[in-house]
Design a protein around this motif. Structure first.
Motif, PDB file in Angstrom:
ATOM      1  N   ILE B  81     -24.817 -17.445 -22.712  1.00  0.00           N
ATOM      2  CA  ILE B  81     -23.957 -17.820 -21.590  1.00  0.00           C
ATOM      3  C   ILE B  81     -22.869 -18.773 -22.061  1.00  0.00           C
ATOM      4  CG2 ILE B  81     -25.560 -19.686 -21.004  1.00  0.00           C
ATOM      5  CD1 ILE B  81     -23.288 -17.792 -18.578  1.00  0.00           C
ATOM      6  N   ARG B  82     -23.059 -19.353 -23.227  1.00  0.00           N
ATOM      7  CA  ARG B  82     -22.052 -20.280 -23.747  1.00  0.00           C
ATOM      8  C   ARG B  82     -20.824 -19.555 -24.254  1.00  0.00           C
ATOM      9  NH1 ARG B  82     -26.147 -25.013 -25.443  1.00  0.00           N
ATOM     10  NH2 ARG B  82     -24.572 -26.602 -25.430  1.00  0.00           N
ATOM     11  N   SER B  87     -19.639 -16.321 -19.467  1.00  0.00           N
ATOM     12  CA  SER B  87     -19.483 -17.227 -18.333  1.00  0.00           C
ATOM     13  C   SER B  87     -18.643 -16.545 -17.265  1.00  0.00           C
ATOM     14  CB  SER B  87     -18.774 -18.524 -18.745  1.00  0.00           C
ATOM     15  OG  SER B  87     -19.466 -19.171 -19.766  1.00  0.00           O
ATOM     16  N   ALA B  88     -17.581 -15.926 -17.718  1.00  0.00           N
ATOM     17  CA  ALA B  88     -16.706 -15.245 -16.778  1.00  0.00           C
ATOM     18  C   ALA B  88     -17.431 -14.079 -16.122  1.00  0.00           C
ATOM     19  CB  ALA B  88     -15.446 -14.761 -17.489  1.00  0.00           C
ATOM     20  N   LEU B  90     -20.573 -13.779 -15.566  1.00  0.00           N
ATOM     21  CA  LEU B  90     -21.511 -14.317 -14.575  1.00  0.00           C
ATOM     22  C   LEU B  90     -20.786 -14.729 -13.303  1.00  0.00           C
ATOM     23  CD1 LEU B  90     -24.313 -15.285 -13.747  1.00  0.00           C
ATOM     24  CD2 LEU B  90     -23.817 -17.459 -14.888  1.00  0.00           C
ATOM     25  N   PHE B 106     -30.947 -15.756 -12.370  1.00  0.00           N
ATOM     26  CA  PHE B 106     -30.284 -15.837 -13.656  1.00  0.00           C
ATOM     27  C   PHE B 106     -31.292 -15.980 -14.792  1.00  0.00           C
ATOM     28  CE2 PHE B 106     -28.749 -18.734 -16.961  1.00  0.00           C
ATOM     29  CZ  PHE B 106     -27.712 -17.968 -17.466  1.00  0.00           C
ATOM     30  N   ILE B 107     -31.147 -15.170 -15.793  1.00  0.00           N
ATOM     31  CA  ILE B 107     -32.018 -15.276 -16.966  1.00  0.00           C
ATOM     32  C   ILE B 107     -31.182 -15.304 -18.229  1.00  0.00           C
ATOM     33  CG2 ILE B 107     -33.732 -14.092 -18.348  1.00  0.00           C
ATOM     34  CD1 ILE B 107     -35.163 -13.337 -15.990  1.00  0.00           C
ATOM     35  N   ASN B 108     -31.390 -16.321 -19.019  1.00  0.00           N
ATOM     36  CA  ASN B 108     -30.650 -16.446 -20.275  1.00  0.00           C
ATOM     37  C   ASN B 108     -31.593 -17.016 -21.300  1.00  0.00           C
ATOM     38  OD1 ASN B 108     -29.079 -18.700 -22.058  1.00  0.00           O
ATOM     39  ND2 ASN B 108     -27.875 -16.859 -21.826  1.00  0.00           N
ATOM     40  N   GLU B 110     -32.227 -17.478 -25.786  1.00  0.00           N
ATOM     41  CA  GLU B 110     -32.029 -17.129 -27.181  1.00  0.00           C
ATOM     42  C   GLU B 110     -33.309 -16.476 -27.702  1.00  0.00           C
ATOM     43  OE1 GLU B 110     -29.146 -18.290 -29.031  1.00  0.00           O
ATOM     44  OE2 GLU B 110     -28.340 -18.812 -27.077  1.00  0.00           O
TER      45      GLU B 110
END
Lengths: 342, 342
Positions: B81-82, B87-88, B90, B106-108, B110
């Motif tokens: 998401i970084r 980001s856009a 999302l 929301f699931i993020n 590494e």
DNA sequence: TTTGAAAATGATTACGTATTCATGACAATA
DNA sequence: TATTGTCATGAATACGTAATCATTTTCAAA
């Protein structure tokens, strides 16, 4: 139309009843296996798990939450997810909360009205807690949530009357230290590019900055409004530098503003830090990119999130836990955007 | 301990039963007011709304979803998401879906394992659909969801066997056009800084790029692996430029890599575009910042999201709607990171 | 063999809503 | 007036689970 056996057909959603029937036990026992996991004989447990696997059974979280009164859902309300600082905030919150079994309902919006209505809907989902990182919403929203006994933790801001727990960085102190640093380095003509003037972060950062200058009898401070975006920083710097050519340092409300400021200054033909010093706030990843090498204030992001999560979980579990306000320090990260002018 | 009347005490969560009792009607009628809104006399409706307001009544979404079999929740699975591009993504997905009454879980992560377990939990919440933007997960996860009849839409990627609907940009064609453009501009020595080699985006972009060079009998192409981060771009460029000083243009797997590449090149002391041309992919906001002025390929992000949302909602409502794969074009955005070498 | 406590199990109920079904009221039509 | 049909309403039920309570089983100690 014939049925195509190769096509995986949509299965019925099987229930604990179905599993019980196949395993030859009662629904109660199936529930025990999937929930408490207590007091079930090994023999039946195996039978039940086999039956469940056969049916691809999965518990229904909604039915469960209806009776346990725990939804394991937490709302996170943001504005400007495009600001890298908040992307990072979201990522870290997700890490920490998902590790503890919570799910995140994400809310982001530029539009205040939409957000209000979404918050109402959030209530209907019975989120157990809400993290609010949105200045414009903090007060009204947090009151709304509290009315329903939903835990609220404000992040990176606080409300005046401290109605909710909050975690934030000591912006006042940070700004004082930054001002002192710039003064020490021999700067004479100061500028501050602010965020929206009604946010606690902006107010505190400006207050601390100004106070130090006042103490030292420095009058030469120009304040230029911004809104925590690159573009606003860019425009602000253009404005500042054409109006007052003496400015030798600019303190920016956050890093993304600072990057805009730097680009504007360079576009004009001036150099950083040779002609103008720039200081940011947040220490987002981009501030260490060689093109910028921005000197900035690092907020202890991970610790702040950890703290917010602890507060939240404590308040969720003990409904009468006291409200808490946590203020953290952070520190100056010196890179290459400030130069001594002595 | 005495009760403090000024403190807003935690109210019981009132139910439609409570409202019905106060309004002097049956629970059914209360339900009709808050759900279908059909066939209720104006008189009773007013009474009910008054009673509901008095109790701060709000419907319980879980109880509702139990019976309607609609949760109005959609999962969105991301990695990184970084990365400003995501980001856009999302933000836009949230805009569109919340406008239609859906909520985003929301699931993020590494970490792949955590993600797998979270996905299982997502299933228990009966999300109605899932948007997957994570290459590493697409195939296994989408199969898992399909087994339970949950709509899946892949975003910015597709799986080999096309088991799910997908929306993405025609990376192959885009890369061909970029290659052709660079060739036209007279470049001789090419480099490609890729993303992870097992992602469809990387594969297609490389394929298109290479094909054009092959067609023109150009052999001078160096491929350097990256992973769609600034740091990987930075390192890749350091590596490339020290190993092969002739390279006069670098095509980057995405913009964030390109920014790293540019900073590395400048750190070495070379100039862009005078010494080396750089092209990115995505057209994130930062690529138009004056410090970079990156020439890049714009993915039609809003249209892609719109399309994905349409697909998703259609498949949710008509469970036998055909799977669809949508490929979009995009276009080259020329800024100032490529120079003619003729 | 008896006793008794602990463990395992099932029947039943509650969670809070939407929906179905049956009934009654009332207006419109013939 | 008789007859339809529409609208408004409430009683009852279902959604899928966890928890409570009562009952049965187990097994070690006496």
């Amino acid at each position: 139309m014939t049925i195509d056996p190769t096509k995986t057909d949509l299965k019925k959603n099987y229930t604990s009843q179905d599993v019980a029937a196949i395993a030859g036990v009662s629904q109660s026992t199936v529930s025990r296996v999937f929930a408490g996991n207590t007091n079930v004989s090994e023999k039946k447990r195996k039978k039940i798990l086999a039956a469940a696997a056969k049916l691809d059974y999965k518990p229904n979280a909604h039915a469960r939450s209806l009776i346990t009164r725990k939804t394991m859902m937490i709302g996170i309300v943001m504005r400007n997810i495009r600001n890298p600082f908040y992307s990072a905030v979201l990522e870290i919150f997700h890490n920490r909360l998902s590790a503890r079994g919570y799910h995140l309902i994400f809310i982001n919006s530029e539009n205040e009205e939409i957000q209000e209505s979404e918050i109402t809907q959030l209530l209907e989902y019975n989120v157990e807690g809400v993290i609010i990182t949105d200045a414009l919403l903090s007060s009204s929203a947090s009151q709304k949530f509290k009315r329903y006994g939903i835990t609220v933790v404000l992040f990176n801001r606080y409300t005046e009357h401290l109605e909710s727990s909050a975690v934030f960085c000591d912006n006042y102190l940070a700004a004082k230290q930054i001002a002192a640093y710039l003064v020490e380095m021999g700067h004479k003509s100061f500028a501050f590019v602010s965020g929206p003037s009604d946010t606690s972060t902006t107010i505190d950062r400006l207050k601390g900055f100004k106070e130090v200058l006042d103490d030292r009898k420095i009058k030469d401070l120009t304040i230029e409004p911004g809104n925590y975006t690159f573009e606003s920083g860019y425009r602000a710097a253009q404005e500042l530098m054409t109006r007052n050519k003496n400015i030798d340092c600019i303190f920016c409300g956050n890093d993304i503003i600072a990057l805009g400021v730097m680009d504007a200054i360079r576009t004009i033909g001036l150099r950083i830090p040779e002609d103008v010093s720039v200081v940011g706030f947040d220490n987002i990843r981009m501030s260490e990119w060689p093109s910028y090498a921005l000197t900035t204030w690092e907020q202890p992001l991970e610790e702040m999130v950890d703290s917010a999560v602890e507060l939240m979980i404590k308040e969720i579990n003990e409904k009468d836990a006291p409200m808490q306000v946590v203020m953290m320090k952070g520190h100056l990260v010196v890179r290459n955007s400030v130069r001594s002018r002595k």
